[in-house]
Design a protein around this motif. Structure first.
Motif, mmCIF file in Angstrom:
data_model
loop_
_atom_site.group_PDB
_atom_site.id
_atom_site.type_symbol
_atom_site.label_atom_id
_atom_site.label_comp_id
_atom_site.label_asym_id
_atom_site.label_seq_id
_atom_site.Cartn_x
_atom_site.Cartn_y
_atom_site.Cartn_z
ATOM 1 N N GLN A 47 -102.546 60.218 -52.091
ATOM 2 C CA GLN A 47 -103.844 59.659 -51.715
ATOM 3 C C GLN A 47 -104.996 60.371 -52.407
ATOM 4 O OE1 GLN A 47 -104.494 56.914 -49.918
ATOM 5 N NE2 GLN A 47 -102.311 56.540 -49.744
ATOM 6 N N ILE A 48 -104.812 61.638 -52.742
ATOM 7 C CA ILE A 48 -105.867 62.395 -53.403
ATOM 8 C C ILE A 48 -106.204 61.783 -54.773
ATOM 9 C CG2 ILE A 48 -104.331 64.086 -54.509
ATOM 10 C CD1 ILE A 48 -106.498 66.195 -53.715
ATOM 11 N N VAL A 49 -105.221 61.100 -55.386
ATOM 12 C CA VAL A 49 -105.438 60.443 -56.679
ATOM 13 C C VAL A 49 -106.094 59.083 -56.469
ATOM 14 C CG1 VAL A 49 -104.313 59.499 -58.733
ATOM 15 C CG2 VAL A 49 -103.544 61.682 -57.769
ATOM 16 N N PHE A 109 -95.216 64.466 -65.989
ATOM 17 C CA PHE A 109 -95.273 65.864 -66.397
ATOM 18 C C PHE A 109 -94.127 66.647 -65.779
ATOM 19 C CE2 PHE A 109 -97.675 65.171 -62.570
ATOM 20 C CZ PHE A 109 -97.385 66.240 -61.752
ATOM 21 N N GLN A 110 -93.883 67.830 -66.334
ATOM 22 C CA GLN A 110 -92.932 68.755 -65.745
ATOM 23 C C GLN A 110 -93.691 69.654 -64.786
ATOM 24 O OE1 GLN A 110 -90.577 71.206 -68.397
ATOM 25 N NE2 GLN A 110 -89.344 71.972 -66.707
ATOM 26 N N LYS A 111 -93.151 69.800 -63.617
ATOM 27 C CA LYS A 111 -93.791 70.621 -62.595
ATOM 28 C C LYS A 111 -93.272 72.042 -62.705
ATOM 29 C CE LYS A 111 -95.168 70.406 -57.851
ATOM 30 N NZ LYS A 111 -95.102 69.692 -56.613
ATOM 31 N N LYS A 129 -105.315 70.042 -62.473
ATOM 32 C CA LYS A 129 -105.441 69.405 -63.777
ATOM 33 C C LYS A 129 -104.622 68.107 -63.834
ATOM 34 C CE LYS A 129 -102.907 70.490 -67.217
ATOM 35 N NZ LYS A 129 -102.063 70.772 -68.284
ATOM 36 N N ASP A 130 -103.385 68.139 -63.319
ATOM 37 C CA ASP A 130 -102.536 66.951 -63.324
ATOM 38 C C ASP A 130 -103.075 65.879 -62.382
ATOM 39 O OD1 ASP A 130 -100.485 67.658 -65.224
ATOM 40 O OD2 ASP A 130 -99.745 69.090 -63.750
ATOM 41 N N LEU A 131 -103.529 66.285 -61.215
ATOM 42 C CA LEU A 131 -104.105 65.332 -60.260
ATOM 43 C C LEU A 131 -105.373 64.699 -60.820
ATOM 44 C CD1 LEU A 131 -103.638 67.385 -56.991
ATOM 45 C CD2 LEU A 131 -102.286 65.413 -57.741
ATOM 46 N N GLN A 133 -108.418 60.235 -63.168
ATOM 47 C CA GLN A 133 -109.311 59.795 -64.250
ATOM 48 C C GLN A 133 -108.751 58.549 -64.943
ATOM 49 O OE1 GLN A 133 -109.231 62.234 -67.837
ATOM 50 N NE2 GLN A 133 -111.475 62.195 -67.857
ATOM 51 N N ARG A 134 -107.463 58.528 -65.195
ATOM 52 C CA ARG A 134 -106.851 57.357 -65.844
ATOM 53 C C ARG A 134 -106.949 56.127 -64.959
ATOM 54 N NH1 ARG A 134 -101.547 60.269 -68.591
ATOM 55 N NH2 ARG A 134 -102.692 61.147 -70.358
#
Length: 107
Positions: A45-47, A81-83, A91-93, A98-99
């Motif tokens: 949900q944060i995304v 991505f690799q976690k 950064k990943d979130l 953004q996309r």
């Protein structure tokens, strides 16, 4: 079956996964395309609303695919991505959010 729309470098990122993780991620995305839930996922949900994360755990490591499947005709793959840490990095979130925001603005 819904089509997959790859945003940004997400397709190349999945293709760069080690073979075991790439094959598993592909299978899980096919389940999503068919309208089913992946085997291991969590809401993101944060995304954005309706965004989920596929969790792939293989001998080669932990990998993630962030996607949106609530659209009628497509699955948007926002980021892959690799976690490397317990928590998903900001950064990943942020990149996934953004996309999604850019995709919505173009509609």
């Amino acid at each position: 079956m819904k089509v997959i729309e790859w945003l940004g470098s997400s397709r190349a990122d999945v293709r760069a996964f080690p073979d075991d993780a790439r094959i598993e991620a592909g299978w899980q995305l096919e389940l999503v395309q068919r309208g089913d839930d992946p085997d291991d996922w969590k809401p993101m949900q944060i995304v954005g609303a309706g965004v989920r994360e596929i969790r792939v755990r293989q001998a080669s490591g932990a990998f993630r695919v962030i996607y949106l499947a609530t659209l009628e005709d497509r699955v948007l793959v926002l980021h892959a991505f690799q976690k490397k840490t317990q928590a998903t990095s900001k950064k990943d979130l942020d990149l996934a959010a953004q996309r999604l925001k850019r995709w919505k603005a173009e509609r």
